[in-house]
Design a protein around this motif. Structure first.
Motif, PDB file in Angstrom:
ATOM      1  N   ALA A  48     -21.674 -14.240  21.573  1.00 58.00           N
ATOM      2  CA  ALA A  48     -20.541 -14.854  20.869  1.00 58.00           C
ATOM      3  C   ALA A  48     -19.290 -14.617  21.699  1.00 58.00           C
ATOM      4  O   ALA A  48     -18.580 -13.628  21.478  1.00 58.00           O
ATOM      5  N   PRO A  49     -19.013 -15.471  22.676  1.00 59.12           N
ATOM      6  CA  PRO A  49     -17.925 -15.218  23.622  1.00 59.12           C
ATOM      7  C   PRO A  49     -16.568 -14.963  22.976  1.00 59.12           C
ATOM      8  O   PRO A  49     -15.817 -14.094  23.428  1.00 59.12           O
ATOM      9  N   ALA A  50     -16.230 -15.682  21.923  1.00 60.32           N
ATOM     10  CA  ALA A  50     -14.908 -15.511  21.308  1.00 60.32           C
ATOM     11  C   ALA A  50     -14.757 -14.121  20.703  1.00 60.32           C
ATOM     12  O   ALA A  50     -13.753 -13.431  20.925  1.00 60.32           O
ATOM     13  N   SER A  51     -15.763 -13.699  19.930  1.00 61.28           N
ATOM     14  CA  SER A  51     -15.710 -12.357  19.327  1.00 61.28           C
ATOM     15  C   SER A  51     -15.757 -11.280  20.401  1.00 61.28           C
ATOM     16  O   SER A  51     -15.042 -10.273  20.325  1.00 61.28           O
ATOM     17  N   GLY A  52     -16.613 -11.492  21.398  1.00 62.51           N
ATOM     18  CA  GLY A  52     -16.718 -10.522  22.487  1.00 62.51           C
ATOM     19  C   GLY A  52     -15.422 -10.389  23.249  1.00 62.51           C
ATOM     20  O   GLY A  52     -14.998  -9.277  23.591  1.00 62.51           O
ATOM     21  N   LEU A  53     -14.767 -11.526  23.510  1.00 60.87           N
ATOM     22  CA  LEU A  53     -13.490 -11.492  24.222  1.00 60.87           C
ATOM     23  C   LEU A  53     -12.449 -10.706  23.438  1.00 60.87           C
ATOM     24  O   LEU A  53     -11.722  -9.870  24.003  1.00 60.87           O
ATOM     25  N   ALA A  54     -12.383 -10.961  22.127  1.00 64.12           N
ATOM     26  CA  ALA A  54     -11.399 -10.257  21.299  1.00 64.12           C
ATOM     27  C   ALA A  54     -11.628  -8.753  21.330  1.00 64.12           C
ATOM     28  O   ALA A  54     -10.683  -7.961  21.478  1.00 64.12           O
ATOM     29  N   LEU A  55     -12.881  -8.326  21.212  1.00 67.13           N
ATOM     30  CA  LEU A  55     -13.178  -6.894  21.196  1.00 67.13           C
ATOM     31  C   LEU A  55     -12.976  -6.266  22.580  1.00 67.13           C
ATOM     32  O   LEU A  55     -12.546  -5.119  22.683  1.00 67.13           O
ATOM     33  N   LEU A  56     -13.290  -7.011  23.621  1.00 71.37           N
ATOM     34  CA  LEU A  56     -13.043  -6.495  24.976  1.00 71.37           C
ATOM     35  C   LEU A  56     -11.539  -6.309  25.217  1.00 71.37           C
ATOM     36  O   LEU A  56     -11.124  -5.343  25.873  1.00 71.37           O
TER      37      LEU A  56
END
Length: 220
Positions: free
Chosen positions: A143-151
């Motif tokens: 899930a790139p969007a969620s992953g980006l936010a958490l990163l």
């Protein structure tokens, strides 16, 4: 993405500063902040508080791209990594030359320069991945969007000590003795860091630290 999850990721990023992933960069960052403080005239020695934030933004950007190899941007970043690493080393070399020559290298564009140096320092990040970061990279692949936010949250925690040092240290440095020797040492420290980045040898430092210590308390 819950508030608790965000807080956990921020805390994990903050703790990563005390691991071989990030810790080897701190002495070189101290060299950068010291050199910058000592190459400013008295009228400019008070650091603009946005400069450390710009540095942190550049650092976080490279960290996030390094962890998102499954995305289009991440794949481009990895493909160009050898070239980008040399550019980063060149920028750090410019900073080192400015410190050794007692010249302020930031000029009128201090925020872009700080962001560029932050990105350059990001190439000193060593990918020793704990459970939290491994989980984040997995989320980013699914899930790139969620992953980006958490990163970004993790990266903000990782970058916080750099911001605090950038805010606080310049006020202390002019009060220290042997400022000329300190400036020269800072300049040579940055030269060493540029060489380590150019030759991709920061990993050797991290690996040496991992082999000689138990980092389980902070590598989360």
């Amino acid at each position: 993405m819950t508030a608790i999850g965000v807080a956990e990721m921020f805390a994990a990023g903050l703790l990563s500063v005390l691991t071989p992933c990030v810790l080897p960069m701190l002495p070189f960052y101290l060299c950068l902040v010291t050199g910058r403080a000592l190459t400013h005239g008295p009228a400019r020695r008070q650091i603009d508080p946005t400069v450390p934030l710009a540095f942190a933004a550049g650092l976080i950007a490279v960290f996030v791209l390094s962890c998102m190899g499954g995305s289009s941007a991440g794949r481009v970043f990895i493909a160009w990594l050898p070239v980008l690493r040399l550019i980063a080393a060149g920028l750090i070399l410019m900073a080192a030359m400015g410190v050794l020559g007692s010249r302020d290298m930031s000029g009128p564009a201090s925020l872009p320069w700080a962001a560029a140096l932050g990105a350059s320092f990001g190439f000193g990040w060593i990918p020793c991945i704990g459970p939290s970061l491994a989980g984040l990279i997995g989320i980013a692949s699914r899930a790139p969007a969620s992953g980006l936010a958490l990163l970004l949250v993790y990266g903000a925690g990782m970058a916080l000590p750099f911001v605090v040092i950038g805010w606080g240290l310049p006020a202390v440095i002019p009060k220290l003795p042997r400022l000329r020797a300190l400036r020269i040492a800072a300049g040579f420290g940055l030269l060493i860091f540029a060489l380590l980045i150019a030759t991709d040898n920061m990993n050797r430092i991290g690996q040496w630290m991992l082999e000689r210590g138990d980092w389980s308390a902070t590598l989360r």
